[in-house]
Scaffold this active site. Structure first.
Site, PDB file in Angstrom:
ATOM      1  N   ASP A 105       0.795  -1.372   0.080  1.00 60.73           N
ATOM      2  CA  ASP A 105       0.143   0.113   0.052  1.00 60.73           C
ATOM      3  C   ASP A 105       0.950   1.338  -0.134  1.00 60.73           C
ATOM      4  O   ASP A 105       0.556   2.193  -0.716  1.00 60.73           O
ATOM      5  CB  ASP A 105      -0.942  -0.256   1.337  1.00 60.73           C
ATOM      6  CG  ASP A 105      -1.847   1.122   1.007  1.00 60.73           C
ATOM      7  OD1 ASP A 105      -2.334   1.455   0.081  1.00 60.73           O
ATOM      8  OD2 ASP A 105      -2.640   1.577   2.282  1.00 60.73           O
ATOM      9  N   HIS A 128      -5.670  -5.554   0.646  1.00 60.92           N
ATOM     10  CA  HIS A 128      -5.728  -4.279  -0.088  1.00 60.92           C
ATOM     11  C   HIS A 128      -4.187  -4.020  -0.327  1.00 60.92           C
ATOM     12  O   HIS A 128      -4.193  -3.691  -1.803  1.00 60.92           O
ATOM     13  CB  HIS A 128      -6.087  -3.168   0.784  1.00 60.92           C
ATOM     14  CG  HIS A 128      -5.719  -1.650   0.388  1.00 60.92           C
ATOM     15  ND1 HIS A 128      -6.794  -1.171  -0.551  1.00 60.92           N
ATOM     16  CD2 HIS A 128      -4.821  -0.623   0.456  1.00 60.92           C
ATOM     17  CE1 HIS A 128      -6.304   0.173  -0.811  1.00 60.92           C
ATOM     18  NE2 HIS A 128      -5.173   0.395  -0.090  1.00 60.92           N
ATOM     19  N   HIS A 186      -4.299   3.081  -7.086  1.00 60.38           N
ATOM     20  CA  HIS A 186      -5.432   2.912  -6.281  1.00 60.38           C
ATOM     21  C   HIS A 186      -6.447   2.548  -7.039  1.00 60.38           C
ATOM     22  O   HIS A 186      -7.421   2.069  -6.661  1.00 60.38           O
ATOM     23  CB  HIS A 186      -5.217   3.861  -5.109  1.00 60.38           C
ATOM     24  CG  HIS A 186      -4.639   3.557  -3.870  1.00 60.38           C
ATOM     25  ND1 HIS A 186      -3.352   3.807  -3.809  1.00 60.38           N
ATOM     26  CD2 HIS A 186      -5.056   3.061  -2.698  1.00 60.38           C
ATOM     27  CE1 HIS A 186      -2.924   3.406  -2.583  1.00 60.38           C
ATOM     28  NE2 HIS A 186      -3.763   2.933  -1.909  1.00 60.38           N
ATOM     29  N   HIS A 220      -6.546  -0.667  -8.250  1.00 60.61           N
ATOM     30  CA  HIS A 220      -6.826  -1.612  -6.987  1.00 60.61           C
ATOM     31  C   HIS A 220      -8.330  -1.531  -6.938  1.00 60.61           C
ATOM     32  O   HIS A 220      -8.984  -2.611  -6.842  1.00 60.61           O
ATOM     33  CB  HIS A 220      -6.176  -1.066  -5.717  1.00 60.61           C
ATOM     34  CG  HIS A 220      -7.103  -1.340  -4.509  1.00 60.61           C
ATOM     35  ND1 HIS A 220      -8.278  -0.669  -4.128  1.00 60.61           N
ATOM     36  CD2 HIS A 220      -6.825  -2.438  -3.782  1.00 60.61           C
ATOM     37  CE1 HIS A 220      -8.812  -1.593  -2.923  1.00 60.61           C
ATOM     38  NE2 HIS A 220      -7.912  -2.406  -2.629  1.00 60.61           N
TER      39      HIS A 220
END
Length: 387
Positions: A180, A280, A263, A266
């Site tokens: 992350d 995540h 992101h 993601h």
């Protein structure tokens, strides 16, 4: 979140939590800091986390003359879960909500606290995401598919992380946090290049961009030593450094430096059921590598990223997240969700289409396999989704 025309001059802004506390044994002082924020706290923690943290949290609250009121939590921060927490807050006369656990519990607490008009506190028990410090929450469906970002006018009043809890947790959580946090610099530099709007509601500041880069540098310097410390269940300076990079620096860096393609991809990956069992950070790492391909980053940078993240234990191929280059339907669904008009992929300093994302996702399979073979790294192992 890309910049749009306005009649008012653009602003630059930085957001941050009211207080950040980190260290071995920090949980023993939680009550002391919460008592400065409210007098009627509500603790949000799932049964597993509460079983580990109850004694220390209860002792600290008792010492601070605070009530001990706890409500459980499920797997995802869903709209339904948030609404239920709002009702609980109202029923119990709560004036500060204290989330103890992972990113979803923390996001749910932030969202419920905002809706209820009270203050909120983040107490992450792992360093698996940079969510704890931010003024936003990610809302998912019951199945784990991304729904929306929710933005709040302020950050948590307190973020407290006990590094002994991080050391005691499975190493996979810290690996996810690295995935992350590594995206933070890649996305911040892209946002700076396009001068787009950040999650803080303004154009990026030098501060936000610099903190994002500092997070990247600290991770590269400390990751392997910190991972070894967690495998041994001990707190070392390397672990303290990595926790700060994963949590505080990455949190400030993404919020005030900006998000971009990593992101967004993601979020797109949540459209594929095969990926729902992944963390995540694992999905973000695929997003980071895909972003590097999209922007035509230097080959040496891409190769180094593949090697570093593979050695850390993060996925760098479609195979490792349960997909293949032949999964055209799934890949297009991912790309379509990643490129909706509100997504942060439009903070890239060039236009990105659905076809661009599909092509980049397909390309990482051969690219990563080639680099891993050249550098003597492990072959990808297929991720099998659990239902």
């Amino acid at each position: 979140m890309s910049t749009t025309a306005s009649t008012t001059p653009p602003i630059r802004t930085v957001m941050s939590p009211g207080r950040y506390v980190q260290g071995k044994g920090a949980l023993a002082r939680l009550g002391e800091f919460v008592a400065q924020i409210g007098t009627a706290p509500l603790i949000i923690a799932d049964d597993f986390v509460w079983g580990i943290a109850e004694d220390q949290v209860s002792a600290s609250f008792t010492a601070a003359d605070l009530r001990i009121e706890r409500v459980g939590f499920g797997r995802f921060a869903t709209a339904t879960a948030v609404d239920a927490l709002v009702e609980k807050i109202k029923e119990t006369g709560t004036d500060v909500v204290v989330a103890v656990g992972g990113g979803s519990a923390i996001d749910a607490a932030k969202s419920a606290g905002h809706l209820a008009g009270i203050r909120w506190v983040s107490v992450p028990t792992v360093a698996s995401t940079d969510a704890p410090t931010s003024a936003l929450a990610v809302i998912y469906t019951e199945e784990g598919e991304f729904v929306e970002y929710r933005f709040f006018p302020r950050n948590p009043d307190l973020v407290l992380i006990d590094t002994q809890f991080v050391a005691n947790a499975p190493v996979a959580f810290l690996v996810a946090g690295i995935g992350d946090a590594l995206a933070t610099w890649l996305e911040a530099r892209a946002t700076a290049a396009s001068n787009s709007t950040t999650m803080a509601g303004g154009q990026p500041t030098q501060t936000g961009t610099a903190l994002a880069k500092l997070s990247w540098e600290i991770i590269h310097e400390n990751a392997f030593s910190a991972l070894d410390a967690v495998r041994d269940g001990v707190v070392t300076p390397a672990l303290e450094n990595l926790v700060e990079a994963n949590t505080l620096l990455s949190g400030l860096g993404f919020e005030s430096g900006g998000l971009a393609a990593a992101h967004a991809i993601h979020n797109g990956l949540t459209a594929a059921p095969q990926t729902h069992g992944l963390s995540h950070g694992q999905k973000v790492n695929i997003g980071s590598l895909t972003q590097l391909v999209l922007e035509g980053a230097p080959r040496a940078e891409i190769e180094d990223f593949i090697e570093f993240t593979t050695r850390v234990g993060l996925p760098t191929t479609l195979t490792e997240i349960g997909l293949t280059v032949e999964d055209e339907t799934e890949l297009r669904a991912i790309a379509e969700l990643a490129t909706v008009p509100t997504e942060t992929i439009h903070n890239m300093p060039f236009a990105v289409t659905v076809d661009d994302v599909v092509s980049a996702l397909k390309s990482i399979e051969r690219l990563s396999r080639s680099v891993r073979a050249d550098r003597g790294l492990a072959e990808p192992v297929k991720h099998v989704a659990k239902h």
